[in-house]
Design an enzyme around this catalytic site. Structure first.
Site, PDB file in Angstrom:
ATOM      1  N   GLY A   8       0.691  -1.296  -0.119  1.00 48.47           N
ATOM      2  CA  GLY A   8      -0.051   0.018  -0.126  1.00 48.47           C
ATOM      3  C   GLY A   8       0.948   1.051  -0.026  1.00 48.47           C
ATOM      4  NE  ARG A  33      -5.715  -2.026  -4.987  1.00 49.12           N
ATOM      5  CZ  ARG A  33      -6.935  -1.691  -4.619  1.00 49.12           C
ATOM      6  NH1 ARG A  33      -8.137  -2.372  -5.000  1.00 49.12           N
ATOM      7  NH2 ARG A  33      -6.967  -0.527  -3.927  1.00 49.12           N
ATOM      8  CG  ASP A  59      -5.744  -6.956  -5.732  1.00 44.55           C
ATOM      9  OD1 ASP A  59      -5.693  -6.927  -4.314  1.00 44.55           O
ATOM     10  OD2 ASP A  59      -6.759  -6.846  -6.484  1.00 44.55           O
ATOM     11  CE1 TYR A 152     -10.380  -0.335   8.081  1.00 44.88           C
ATOM     12  CE2 TYR A 152     -11.029   0.954   9.902  1.00 44.88           C
ATOM     13  CZ  TYR A 152     -10.133   0.591   9.066  1.00 44.88           C
ATOM     14  OH  TYR A 152      -8.682   1.043   9.227  1.00 44.88           O
ATOM     15  CB  THR A 187      -4.629   9.078   3.994  1.00 41.56           C
ATOM     16  OG1 THR A 187      -5.869   8.090   4.629  1.00 41.56           O
ATOM     17  CG2 THR A 187      -3.532   8.882   5.358  1.00 41.56           C
ATOM     18  CD  GLU A 188      -5.160   8.816  -2.600  1.00 43.74           C
ATOM     19  OE1 GLU A 188      -5.624   7.545  -2.753  1.00 43.74           O
ATOM     20  OE2 GLU A 188      -4.433   9.365  -2.952  1.00 43.74           O
ATOM     21  CG  PHE A 189      -9.009   5.477   5.773  1.00 43.90           C
ATOM     22  CD1 PHE A 189      -8.752   4.099   5.901  1.00 43.90           C
ATOM     23  CD2 PHE A 189     -10.065   6.038   6.674  1.00 43.90           C
ATOM     24  CE1 PHE A 189      -9.566   3.069   6.475  1.00 43.90           C
ATOM     25  CE2 PHE A 189     -10.793   5.055   7.358  1.00 43.90           C
ATOM     26  CZ  PHE A 189     -10.683   3.607   7.287  1.00 43.90           C
TER      27      PHE A 189
END
Ligand code: NDP
Ligand code: 8X3
Length: 251
Positions: A8, A33, A59, A152, A187-189
């Site tokens: 990641g 990815r 991935d 999650y 983040t992009e979370f």
């Protein structure tokens, strides 16, 4: 010079770990990815720090691809000293009775099974050499549960349990196993959680200063730079304005 494998690495905490470990003179296997992002990051680290980088499009959900990629690493790259299991995501924020089972699959397959596949592929080398470190990125969601966080949170509780299990299994081989559990990091979370809804994602961090990805990366480097007889088992790192998974001091 240590070889560090970061999953990641195309964004957020993983990218910040790449920056910090490069700054500290490590050579890096960077996986994710999005190959275009890995290429840009690799070029930047090589330019700025002279870092040797092996970008690896992967991935982590794809079991056979994970084993093939790691077994197929060239000999110059197959001695991995530190594994940072960071790849992960959340999908959706709904009560369980309204949850999307496909979202559950993506979270379970990435956060639990992906972490397991990568670890299983990397750790035999560490066991054989009787040295190495595994740093798992958990979450406050692995210590507490919050409303609508159900699956999650379950995946991050699993990361917490797996970290403890790995530490026991690898004890005879001197392998250090560390978990870092962040609270809210911008983040992009949240963009990923809300499937591209940037406005909704931004609201998560309104009214307080969240952690920065660099804060977590610096902590990861701290654990990796302790002397060999010291293991940092578990770090829970929160924004000052966050007291629990769901209690914030928003202005
Ligand atoms: P980002 O969305 O910014 O980064 C997630 C990274 O994971 C990306 O590089 C992404 O790369 C990668 N990734 C996701 N799915 C896969 C996959 N199937 N295979 C390979 N790589 C994948 O979020 P963060 O940096 O915030 O998240 C990093 C970790 O930190 C996650 O495990 C997350 O659960 C955890 N965490 C985050 C917190 C936060 O508030 N942000 C708090 C606590 C923990 P790509 O899409 O290119 O594959
Ligand atoms: C990410 C932080 O609080 O959204 O793990 O679960 S939280």
């Amino acid at each position: 010079m240590k070889t560090v494998f970061i999953t990641g690495a195309s964004s957020g905490i993983g990218e910040a770990c790449a920056d910090v470990f490069a700054r500290e003179g490590c050579r890096l296997i960077l996986s994710a990815r999005r190959a275009d992002r890995l290429k840009a990051l690799s070029d930047r680290l090589t330019r700025d720090h002279g870092t040797e980088v092996y970008p690896l499009e992967l991935d982590v959900k794809d079991k056979s691809a994970v084993f093939a990629a790691i077994e197929g690493l060239p000999s110059a790259w197959n001695t991995i000293d530190i594994l940072v299991n960071n790849a992960g995501l959340s999908q959706g924020l709904d009560p369980l009775q309204k949850g999307d089972p496909d979202d559950w699959d993506r979270m379970i397959d990435t956060n639990i099974k992906g972490l397991l596949y990568v670890t299983r592929a990397v750790c035999p080398g560490m066991v054989a050499r009787k040295s190495g470190q595994i740093i798992n990125i958990g979450s406050i969601a692995g210590k507490e549960v919050y409303p609508n966080g159900n699956v999650y949170c379950a995946t991050k509780h699993a990361v917490d349990a797996l970290t403890k299990g790995m530490r026991m299994d690898m004890l005879p081989y001197g392998i250090r196993v560390t978990a870092i559990h962040p609270g809210a990091v911008e983040t992009e979370f949240s963009v990923v959680r809300f499937k591209g809804d940037g406005e909704r994602a931004k609201k998560v961090y309104d009214g307080f200063e969240p952690l920065h990805a660099l804060d977590i990366a610096e902590a990861a480097w701290f654990t990796a730079s302790r002397p060999p007889h010291v293991t940092i088992n578990d770090l829970l790192i929160m924004p000052t304005a966050q007291a629990s998974a769901s209690l914030f001091n928003k202005q």
